[in-house]
Design a protein around this motif. Sequence first.
Motif, PDB file in Angstrom:
ATOM      1  N   GLY A 139      29.866  36.272  57.304  1.00 19.35           N
ATOM      2  CA  GLY A 139      31.064  35.802  58.027  1.00 19.35           C
ATOM      3  C   GLY A 139      32.157  36.847  57.954  1.00 19.35           C
ATOM      4  N   MET A 140      32.423  37.521  59.054  1.00 19.27           N
ATOM      5  CA  MET A 140      33.436  38.569  59.055  1.00 19.27           C
ATOM      6  C   MET A 140      34.026  38.680  60.455  1.00 19.27           C
ATOM      7  SD  MET A 140      32.937  42.460  57.753  1.00 19.27           S
ATOM      8  CE  MET A 140      32.981  43.228  59.340  1.00 19.27           C
ATOM      9  N   PHE A 163      34.873  33.672  44.230  1.00 17.38           N
ATOM     10  CA  PHE A 163      36.020  34.072  45.043  1.00 17.38           C
ATOM     11  C   PHE A 163      37.359  33.617  44.450  1.00 17.38           C
ATOM     12  CE2 PHE A 163      39.128  32.873  48.290  1.00 17.38           C
ATOM     13  CZ  PHE A 163      39.419  34.118  48.819  1.00 17.38           C
ATOM     14  N   ALA A 164      37.483  32.323  44.180  1.00 13.20           N
ATOM     15  CA  ALA A 164      38.792  31.800  43.752  1.00 13.20           C
ATOM     16  C   ALA A 164      39.255  32.406  42.414  1.00 13.20           C
ATOM     17  CB  ALA A 164      38.767  30.278  43.709  1.00 13.20           C
ATOM     18  N   PRO A 165      38.415  32.370  41.362  1.00 11.76           N
ATOM     19  CA  PRO A 165      38.879  33.000  40.116  1.00 11.76           C
ATOM     20  C   PRO A 165      39.133  34.499  40.264  1.00 11.76           C
ATOM     21  CG  PRO A 165      36.597  32.248  39.904  1.00 11.76           C
ATOM     22  CD  PRO A 165      37.125  31.697  41.184  1.00 11.76           C
ATOM     23  N   TRP A 202      43.873  26.042  44.980  1.00 13.72           N
ATOM     24  CA  TRP A 202      43.464  26.134  43.568  1.00 13.72           C
ATOM     25  C   TRP A 202      44.187  27.302  42.893  1.00 13.72           C
ATOM     26  CZ3 TRP A 202      41.096  29.909  40.568  1.00 13.72           C
ATOM     27  CH2 TRP A 202      40.611  29.495  39.319  1.00 13.72           C
ATOM     28  N   ILE A 203      44.252  28.433  43.592  1.00 11.45           N
ATOM     29  CA  ILE A 203      44.921  29.616  43.028  1.00 11.45           C
ATOM     30  C   ILE A 203      46.407  29.319  42.804  1.00 11.45           C
ATOM     31  CG2 ILE A 203      45.614  32.014  43.544  1.00 11.45           C
ATOM     32  CD1 ILE A 203      42.839  32.182  45.067  1.00 11.45           C
ATOM     33  N   LEU A 230      40.117  36.188  43.115  1.00 12.29           N
ATOM     34  CA  LEU A 230      41.378  36.438  43.828  1.00 12.29           C
ATOM     35  C   LEU A 230      42.564  36.113  42.922  1.00 12.29           C
ATOM     36  CD1 LEU A 230      43.030  37.165  46.341  1.00 12.29           C
ATOM     37  CD2 LEU A 230      42.636  34.860  47.211  1.00 12.29           C
ATOM     38  N   LYS A 249      40.582  26.886  48.254  1.00 12.79           N
ATOM     39  CA  LYS A 249      40.584  27.951  47.232  1.00 12.79           C
ATOM     40  C   LYS A 249      42.014  28.457  47.021  1.00 12.79           C
ATOM     41  CE  LYS A 249      35.972  28.320  46.987  1.00 12.79           C
ATOM     42  NZ  LYS A 249      35.220  27.818  45.854  1.00 12.79           N
ATOM     43  N   PHE A 250      42.754  28.631  48.126  1.00 18.10           N
ATOM     44  CA  PHE A 250      44.140  29.106  48.010  1.00 18.10           C
ATOM     45  C   PHE A 250      44.981  28.101  47.215  1.00 18.10           C
ATOM     46  CE2 PHE A 250      43.526  31.431  52.318  1.00 18.10           C
ATOM     47  CZ  PHE A 250      42.974  32.522  51.664  1.00 18.10           C
ATOM     48  N   ILE A 279      30.290  34.042  46.489  1.00 26.23           N
ATOM     49  CA  ILE A 279      31.184  33.008  47.001  1.00 26.23           C
ATOM     50  C   ILE A 279      31.712  32.134  45.857  1.00 26.23           C
ATOM     51  CG2 ILE A 279      29.446  31.218  47.504  1.00 26.23           C
ATOM     52  CD1 ILE A 279      30.731  31.044  50.303  1.00 26.23           C
ATOM     53  N   ASP A 298      37.679  37.462  54.141  1.00 22.78           N
ATOM     54  CA  ASP A 298      38.041  37.644  55.543  1.00 22.78           C
ATOM     55  C   ASP A 298      39.260  36.790  55.911  1.00 22.78           C
ATOM     56  OD1 ASP A 298      37.107  38.834  58.109  1.00 22.78           O
ATOM     57  OD2 ASP A 298      36.975  36.736  58.706  1.00 22.78           O
ATOM     58  N   GLN A 299      39.385  35.650  55.258  1.00 21.22           N
ATOM     59  CA  GLN A 299      40.548  34.782  55.516  1.00 21.22           C
ATOM     60  C   GLN A 299      41.755  35.243  54.686  1.00 21.22           C
ATOM     61  OE1 GLN A 299      40.198  31.088  56.816  1.00 21.22           O
ATOM     62  NE2 GLN A 299      38.190  31.534  57.634  1.00 21.22           N
ATOM     63  N   ALA A 300      41.466  35.790  53.506  1.00 19.33           N
ATOM     64  CA  ALA A 300      42.567  36.169  52.604  1.00 19.33           C
ATOM     65  C   ALA A 300      43.145  37.550  52.927  1.00 19.33           C
ATOM     66  CB  ALA A 300      42.072  36.150  51.150  1.00 19.33           C
ATOM     67  N   ALA A 338      48.127  34.423  54.809  1.00 19.32           N
ATOM     68  CA  ALA A 338      46.724  33.977  54.879  1.00 19.32           C
ATOM     69  C   ALA A 338      46.633  32.461  54.706  1.00 19.32           C
ATOM     70  CB  ALA A 338      45.906  34.678  53.806  1.00 19.32           C
ATOM     71  N   GLY A 351      33.161  36.005  53.663  1.00 17.23           N
ATOM     72  CA  GLY A 351      33.768  35.060  54.609  1.00 17.23           C
ATOM     73  C   GLY A 351      35.121  34.549  54.138  1.00 17.23           C
ATOM     74  N   LEU A 352      35.305  34.479  52.830  1.00 24.98           N
ATOM     75  CA  LEU A 352      36.592  34.003  52.284  1.00 24.98           C
ATOM     76  C   LEU A 352      37.595  35.153  52.154  1.00 24.98           C
ATOM     77  CD1 LEU A 352      35.082  31.493  49.734  1.00 24.98           C
ATOM     78  CD2 LEU A 352      36.418  30.924  51.754  1.00 24.98           C
ATOM     79  N   ARG A 406      34.844  26.391  56.932  1.00 21.57           N
ATOM     80  CA  ARG A 406      35.242  27.666  56.314  1.00 21.57           C
ATOM     81  C   ARG A 406      36.743  27.720  56.079  1.00 21.57           C
ATOM     82  NH1 ARG A 406      33.146  32.758  59.332  1.00 21.57           N
ATOM     83  NH2 ARG A 406      34.583  33.735  57.910  1.00 21.57           N
TER      84      ARG A 406
END
Lengths: 244, 198
Positions: free
Chosen positions: A110-111, A52-54, B94-95, A56, B91-92, A49, A88-90, B109, A85-86, B84
């Motif tokens: 989380g899925m 995730f951000a770096p 931040w990206i 993606l 996060k989005f 987790i 899953d959102q992206a 998304a 879980g993240l 969540r």
Amino acid sequence: MLATTLYEDGDHRWIMFGRDPNKTEGIIDTNQYLIQSGNQAILLDPGGIELFAPMLSAVLKFVPAEKITHLFASHQDPDIISSLGLWDQALPNAKLYSPWLWESFIRHFGMERIEYCAIPDEGMTINLGRIQLQFIPAHYLHSSGNFHVYDPKAGILMSGDVGAALEATDAPIWVDNMASHTPKMKKFHQRWMPSNEAKLDWIRRVRQLNINIMAPQHGRLFQPPYVNEFLNWFEELPVGIAIR
Amino acid sequence: MATPIFVTAASIAAELHQAMLEAKGLALTAKNARALAVRAGSKTVGFKAITHFIDELASDIIRQSQYINGVSEHLSQHAVALWRATMAADKFEWISGQHSTNLDSLQVAMKKSYESREVLSAQLSRGLRELEQQLEEGDKHIRTANLIATSSKVEAASAGDFRNQLEVIAQNITETADKIRAHLSRARNLLGQRQKHN
């Protein structure tokens, strides 16, 4: 997050992500892989987790989100797939390929949108764009339900925790000396791998593959002649030592 | 740092669960009191009448506690989903600040996570308002419990040989009402602290 192209042939390519200089302190360094072919791409062991951000952000530099159609989790560990879980959102339309054994456990991350595609114990082959990928059984190496990914066209085996080494985040990507590298792998393999029988079975099957690159989830990658040197070293190494 | 709302809601649910257990104890007390009143005969007619109220009150508290418990649990689940969605949205964002390559491919998304953040946020606000109303209702029950406890003591005083036993029951009602009040009060404090941080 550093990205390195391992293989490129037209629109078929392997990218490795890792060696993140901004990684949170105290979490194990991991290698993530992206395989792309045509309009489809798969992320192998996309990470925890925290990553995730770096991750993606780095992946989007190579492929748009809608082309990431598949995810693969070799097993259930948090450094492998706790980011689910993240993702899953992206990537709501993606499929996650993972051992059948871990489905009800991995869903705890989380899925709701991603589809879980259970890999049977004997493994399976999937189509990705214009190539085929094989999910090779690697049970008990280290997880009781565990797979590696082999791309016969590129000759690359993503070997999960097999071949992993614990070292600094600024370590080179390639193994260039087995004598100096084996001490970095020894304890990891002896403690994390529980079964000598499983180890020998895996080595026997992997020796039949044509491997140009063996790409573990931690540490450096192997090219010939080090792939074979690794298999010889691993064959002789007693594992499952904690009970002795 | 403010306590996450899903922790607050779960804590409120736990307080209400305890209140419900106390109310079940109160229902048992009502049954004992009724049995005693029957044995005591004419000297405890007043007390016997009160036992019906105790029973009814216990049922009301149990029903309401279960309802509030359900509201709190739903609230906690909504809060986790909101956390969540907010995490993904953060996060989005931040990206987006890092680079613009292929960012368009993330628009759907991002839009969905922002929308679900709004929907869940609204659901959460509604749930919190309902929780507040329900806890106020709970206070009314406690006031009734206090009246019943006082009446029980008065009736026990004129129960002759059964006085001591009925006084124990009256005291039991008072103590149980105090415990339920304490749980409701803690639940309201938790909710109050939450709203102060919003």
